[in-house]
Each structure stands twice: as C-alpha cells, then as structure tokens.
Scaffold this active site. Structure first.
Site: not given
Length: 450
Positions: A177, A392
């Site tokens: 993070h 994808d």
C-alpha cells in the site's frame, strides 16, 4: 455470494476447514523486469507515507473458457516481467533516503510469482463459500515477507495463480500500500492484462506517472485550516474495534440500486448504498440513540485538484474523510438523510485535499493511527470505478473480483457486481454478534424500497 465468514469458529468448523481447505504451492520464484529499467529512487508523498503499512490482498476468479493454455504459468510470468518494465518501481524495494524518509529504491529485484493447485475447490463452490477472511487470503495470496516495512523490506508485489479442480483459476495479488492505492493497483492489473493479451508493453493503455511530488506539501508552509480528525488517535472513549469480525458479500440488483438511489434524491450509487449500510449497521449494533457514529471514507483526489493529476498517476492519491451524527439521527431519519451525510464525507475539493497533505507535513506520517475504527463507526471505500473487463488476460473477464481480507470490523467495500450491469456487490465486516441482525435488517430495508 451469501453467507457469513467468521474469524471465531467452533471446533467442528475448524476441523472441517483443516480437512478440506488446502492449496498446494507448486512453484515460487522472483520475476524481474524483462528489460532495462531506470535506477535511482522514487520519492513518496505524505499520502503514500500515511497509507496503511503492508499489503492490499485481492483475488480474481476466472472460469475456464475451454481454450488450451488457460492461464499458463509461462504466459503469466512472461507478461508480468514485461509489465514490470513500465511499472519499474513495483520491482523495487522500500528504502530510506538521507533524511530517513521512506522511498522506493528502484533496484529491479522483482516480484514474487507463485503457482498453486487446489484439489478441493471448484469455481462454483468457491463462489458460494468465499468471504474475505484470513483463511481465504492464506489459501490464494502469497504470504507477506517477514520484513514488509522499511528499511529494506521484501518484494512490493506478490502474485499467485491457483488452478482449481474444475479448471478455473484464482489470481491472488498483494501490492504494498505504500506505493499504490486501489486505483493504481487496478491500473497495474489493466496494463499487465493488456500485455498478456498481446499488446506491446510500450503501448500501455495509460502510461504510469511516478512523480509523487505533484502531491508534495505546499511551500512556503500554509496554515492548516481544517481539523482532519481522521488522522488523529481516537479518544479513549471511542477505542478501535477488535480485529475479530464476521464478513459477508451481499449483492444488490440493478433494480434495487435504482430504487435506493430514488429514495436518496439522486445521490450517487456509492453514497446511497453506504447510507443504507450505515443505517442498518447502527440498528444491528443496537447503538444508544445518543451515541456518536462516524462514517469514514476515502476519496480520490486525482480529479479534484487543479490541474488534475495525470491519468496514469501511480501512487496513493486518496485522503481520509468522515462525517459524524448520533445513532438516533441516522436510524430515525429517511435513508436520504444519511445519504446527504455521506455526501459531507465525500464531496471535499482541492482546498481540503491540499490541507490534508500540508497537515501531514507537520506530523509523523509513518506512525499515524491505523488500528481500525470505533465499534460505532464504518469505513466505506468505493471500488466502483474498477472495470472487471480490464482484468481480462486473454481468457475472459473475471467472474468475481474483491478483497481477500477485511482488516477489522466496520469495513465496507462497494464494488461492481460481475456480469450484472448496474448491480452492486458489498463486501463488509461487522462484529460477529452484529452480522446476523445486520443481514436481516438490510434485507428487510431493501425489500421495503422495492
């Protein structure tokens, strides 16, 4: 995906989990960038330093599309290596500059890439059972290095491709993070996926920008005009919740979302949904009417600044905000009132965002309170802008994407529901004793809106 996942399980549940929930790691290696990358260091902004220290684990579920080479390890590894050329700080390590300020050393040491196999889970089983919790993270996301913090921590990106019994795949990813917020993590996945589909690495959908000085504190120093309680310790009377929680994933249909927004006088989807969650959580927790309840949020500053940050800004560009009310006010008022309160926590502009950065310049941003929220509060985060189609890798969009873990009670993610245009999925955590009542109250309220 229904059901509630709990940290606190009885002995029978533990025995069942130990018997069936296993994943065998097949390979684990470090993948370095496929080409030469810049050396040196990337300066981190105050918002980077103020981010939660550690990794953000996420999971992507993919249904087998019948094609050979589905998520082949070589293809995923090679495309990752090429993605790391454009996103070269991700292949580096945290370090310290001469003033002991945390930075990213662009060493090109690489990211962890593992493959694994589950003989137990088929995708449909997993879709029915999955809730964000320690167990699921441990199964599908590589373990964080022992030295995850500065100086000289481990890899900043950890990836695991797990092949399921049915032929489907879980892609687990943990990005540190300190170098990326949710939008930046999605940007990295989008680029990696486009490379895996055959796009040249040089043709990244949006080139990344690592100039974090765009979010530097203003000079000369300005007077901080706002209070920014979200970056200060909670008063002792509002101690943070324990890490024990129950988690759940709940889906709202497009029609239910539309009805909720209509009841909230045109509020955004995020604000309307969070308003209803806030109301129902106050009721499920049986908070006294006079108790203060605070709705915390994280807002993206990228388009709130003038000029806006570059589209490919890669780092932490979100700030903490909140709004407070009494539990009685939240529960007894129409949901539209709570939505207007939610707007107060999500509508701040450039002045407020710059004020946060200036405020953090005068405190120890590396040691801000990060222990959760009060039992009366919620922390809501929007992942609605993250398109599943962008993940994808050449074999179709994920059947689900979400957090692998909830860090504490009172956490709420609002996400696009996969394969359902306009539907919304909630990933949320509450105290184990509050979750059953929350689910009942929430279902009743949604039915009433329809």
């Amino acid at each position: 995906m229904a059901g509630v996942g709990r940290y606190e399980r009885d002995e029978n549940q533990l025995a069942r989990e130990e018997a069936i929930a296993t994943v065998d790691v097949l390979t684990s290696e470090v993948v370095v960038p496929a080409g030469e990358t810049p050396a040196g260091a990337v300066w981190l902004s105050n918002l980077d330093l103020a981010a939660r220290r550690g990794y953000t684990p996420t999971v992507f579920f993919y249904r087998h599309n019948g094609e050979p080479g589905f998520f082949a390890a070589d293809a995923m590894r090679d495309s990752l290596a090429r993605a790391l050329v454009a996103f070269y700080p991700v292949a580096g390590r945290l370090g310290l500059d001469g003033d002991s300020r945390v930075q990213v050393d662009c060493t090109g040491e690489g990211a962890v890439f593992a493959t694994a196999r589950s003989g137990h889970y088929a995708l449909d089983d997993l879709m029915g059972e999955f809730v964000p919790c320690d167990e699921m993270r441990d199964l599908f996301v590589p373990p964080a290095p022992a030295a995850a913090s500065c100086p000289r921590g481990g890899a900043l990106l950890l990836v695991q491709v797990t092949y399921l019994r049915c032929g489907g795949v879980v892609l687990g990813m943990a990005l540190h993070h300190s170098i990326a917020d949710g939008r930046s993590a999605a940007h990295f996945v989008e680029t990696w996926a486009s490379i895996a589909r055959g796009a040249p690495a040089a043709d990244a959908p949006v080139p990344p920008c690592f100039d974090h000085r765009l979010l530097a504190a203003r000079a000369p120093a300005r007077t901080v005009l706002y209070d920014h309680p979200e970056y200060k310790p909670e008063p002792a009377a509002r101690a943070a919740t324990a890490s024990t929680y129950a988690s759940a994933i709940i889906t709202l249909t497009k029609q239910q979302v539309g009805a909720l927004r209509a009841a909230c006088a045109g509020a955004s989807t995020f604000r309307a949904v969070v308003a209803l969650v806030w109301q129902c959580a106050c009721r499920a927790r049986a908070l006294p009417p006079e108790a203060e309840t605070r709705l915390h949020s994280m807002i993206d500053t990228r388009q709130r600044l003038s000029p806006p940050l570059p589209p490919g800004y890669f780092g932490n560009a979100v700030i903490r905000t909140s709004t407070a009310a009494t539990a009685g006010e939240v529960v007894s008022s129409p949901v539209g009132h709570a939505a207007r309160r939610a707007r107060a926590a999500t509508s701040q502009g450039e002045d407020y965002a710059r004020s946060v950065v200036d405020y953090l310049e005068g405190v120890d941003a590396m040691n801000l309170p990060r222990s959760g929220v009060s039992r009366a509060d919620l922390r809501a985060i929007s992942w609605l802008g993250m398109s599943l189609a962008d993940a994808d890798f050449g074999w179709g969009s994920p059947a689900f994407m979400g957090p692998a873990i909830m860090y504490y009670s009172g956490f709420v993610y609002v996400m696009n529901a996969p394969g359902k245009d306009g539907a919304v999925a909630l990933a949320l955590s509450l105290e184990p004793e509050s979750m059953p009542e929350f689910r009942k109250v929430f279902a009743d309220e949604v039915a009433r809106l329809a």
